[in-house]
Scaffold this motif. Structure first.
Motif, short mmCIF file in Angstrom:
data_model
loop_
_atom_site.label_atom_id
_atom_site.label_comp_id
_atom_site.label_asym_id
_atom_site.label_seq_id
_atom_site.Cartn_x
_atom_site.Cartn_y
_atom_site.Cartn_z
N ALA A 1 -6.44 9.14 -25.58
CA ALA A 1 -6.05 9.06 -26.76
C ALA A 1 -4.42 8.94 -26.48
CB ALA A 1 -6.63 10.44 -27.69
N ALA A 2 -3.74 9.74 -25.33
CA ALA A 2 -2.77 9.57 -25.40
C ALA A 2 -2.38 8.77 -24.63
CB ALA A 2 -2.13 10.89 -24.70
N GLY A 3 -3.09 7.70 -24.43
CA GLY A 3 -2.04 6.47 -23.63
C GLY A 3 -1.37 7.18 -22.63
N THR A 4 -1.56 8.66 -21.78
CA THR A 4 -1.18 8.94 -20.78
C THR A 4 -2.38 9.72 -19.67
OG1 THR A 4 -1.84 11.18 -21.66
CG2 THR A 4 0.60 10.39 -21.69
N PRO A 5 -2.53 7.80 -18.18
CA PRO A 5 -3.38 8.37 -17.42
C PRO A 5 -2.49 8.01 -16.12
CG PRO A 5 -2.71 5.89 -17.37
CD PRO A 5 -2.10 6.86 -18.79
N GLN A 6 -3.11 9.07 -15.60
CA GLN A 6 -2.96 8.36 -13.67
C GLN A 6 -3.08 7.20 -13.37
OE1 GLN A 6 -5.22 11.07 -11.07
NE2 GLN A 6 -4.05 10.84 -9.51
N VAL A 7 -1.53 7.38 -12.92
CA VAL A 7 -1.36 5.50 -12.51
C VAL A 7 -0.41 5.33 -11.17
CG1 VAL A 7 0.47 2.69 -12.37
CG2 VAL A 7 -0.59 4.26 -14.67
N THR A 8 -2.17 5.05 -9.77
CA THR A 8 -1.37 4.68 -8.92
C THR A 8 -1.61 3.37 -8.54
OG1 THR A 8 -2.99 6.80 -8.21
CG2 THR A 8 -1.85 5.22 -6.15
N LYS A 9 -0.17 2.41 -7.65
CA LYS A 9 -0.13 1.08 -7.15
C LYS A 9 0.13 1.34 -6.28
CE LYS A 9 3.02 -0.14 -11.18
NZ LYS A 9 2.53 -1.59 -11.23
N GLY A 10 -0.63 -0.04 -4.81
CA GLY A 10 -0.90 -0.06 -4.53
C GLY A 10 -1.84 1.46 -3.75
N GLN A 11 -2.52 0.79 -4.35
CA GLN A 11 -4.27 1.85 -3.70
C GLN A 11 -5.29 1.55 -2.54
OE1 GLN A 11 -6.62 4.37 -6.36
NE2 GLN A 11 -5.76 6.27 -4.99
N ARG A 12 -5.56 1.31 -1.46
CA ARG A 12 -6.82 0.83 -0.83
C ARG A 12 -8.03 0.94 -0.94
NH1 ARG A 12 -5.78 -3.09 1.70
NH2 ARG A 12 -4.15 -3.73 2.66
N GLN B 1 0.83 -1.67 0.08
CA GLN B 1 -0.08 -0.30 -0.27
C GLN B 1 0.77 1.71 -0.18
OE1 GLN B 1 -2.78 0.35 2.96
NE2 GLN B 1 -3.51 2.34 2.54
N GLY B 2 1.32 2.05 -0.99
CA GLY B 2 2.21 3.16 -1.66
C GLY B 2 1.25 3.69 -1.71
N GLY B 3 -0.52 3.82 -1.88
CA GLY B 3 -0.83 4.43 -3.55
C GLY B 3 -2.15 5.72 -2.59
N GLY B 4 -1.46 5.17 -0.70
CA GLY B 4 -2.53 5.68 0.22
C GLY B 4 -4.14 4.79 -0.12
N TRP B 5 -5.52 6.10 -0.12
CA TRP B 5 -6.85 5.37 -1.05
C TRP B 5 -7.10 6.53 -1.70
CZ3 TRP B 5 -3.74 5.66 4.08
CH2 TRP B 5 -3.54 4.67 5.11
N PHE B 6 -8.24 4.96 -1.54
CA PHE B 6 -8.97 6.00 -3.57
C PHE B 6 -9.89 6.41 -3.11
CE2 PHE B 6 -12.97 4.81 -6.43
CZ PHE B 6 -11.34 5.30 -8.14
N LYS B 7 -9.96 7.58 -3.41
CA LYS B 7 -11.00 8.85 -3.05
C LYS B 7 -12.06 9.11 -4.72
CE LYS B 7 -7.47 11.32 -0.38
NZ LYS B 7 -6.73 10.80 -0.50
N PRO B 8 -13.37 8.50 -4.63
CA PRO B 8 -14.17 8.01 -5.20
C PRO B 8 -14.86 9.67 -6.29
CG PRO B 8 -15.02 7.27 -3.52
CD PRO B 8 -14.07 7.80 -3.50
#
Length: 145
Positions: free
Chosen positions: A62-73, A11-18
């Motif tokens: 379209a550009a394939g440049t998302p925001q990636v978060t690994k290990g998110q709760r 869990q290095g990505g914190g918590w998911f905030k809808p």
């Protein structure tokens, strides 16, 4: 001997905030684990540990440049329970809110399947390209045998 690299989910990505991802055009969720009634400071909660890739708008898709978060709760009850059955897999979704059934209650967050076939194809292409690059990097790594 070939190296079989496996990432340890942490869990290095914190918590998911809808609320931060409500208007995202696509969300790729790669589920690593599900913990039923995991102890938290706010009482036990069902919890998912996942890698979350968010395409906030059509341009990032379209550009394939998302925001990636690994290990998110992900600990919102309905969101976590909906992902319980796909541990070890992935899904492509969007977020929505369902009005409360009782007066004064908060609206519930829910996943919605991504119905836009073009967007779904772009997310899958992004994931396949990412995997191909990772495999190429491993293949290019020096062999110390």
């Amino acid at each position: 001997m070939a190296l079989n690299l496996i990432d340890i989910p942490v869990q290095g990505g914190g918590w998911f905030k809808p609320k931060d991802n409500l208007n995202a055009v696509a969300i790729l969720i790669e589920v690593h684990s599900f913990d039923r009634q995991r102890p938290t400071p706010n009482g036990p909660k069902d919890s998912i540990l996942a890698d979350v890739t968010v395409f906030q708008d059509a341009a990032s898709l379209a550009a394939g440049t998302p925001q990636v978060t690994k290990g998110q709760r992900i600990e919102q009850t309905i969101l976590a329970r909906d992902l319980e059955t796909i541990v070890g897999g992935a899904t492509i979704v969007t977020l929505d809110q369902v009005p409360p059934k009782k007066p004064g209650a908060h609206p519930a967050w829910v996943w919605r399947p991504l119905n836009d076939a073009d967007a779904r194809t772009k997310v899958i292409a992004y994931a396949n390209d990412r995997e191909a690059k990772a495999e190429a990097a491993v293949a290019d790594a020096p062999d110390f045998d």
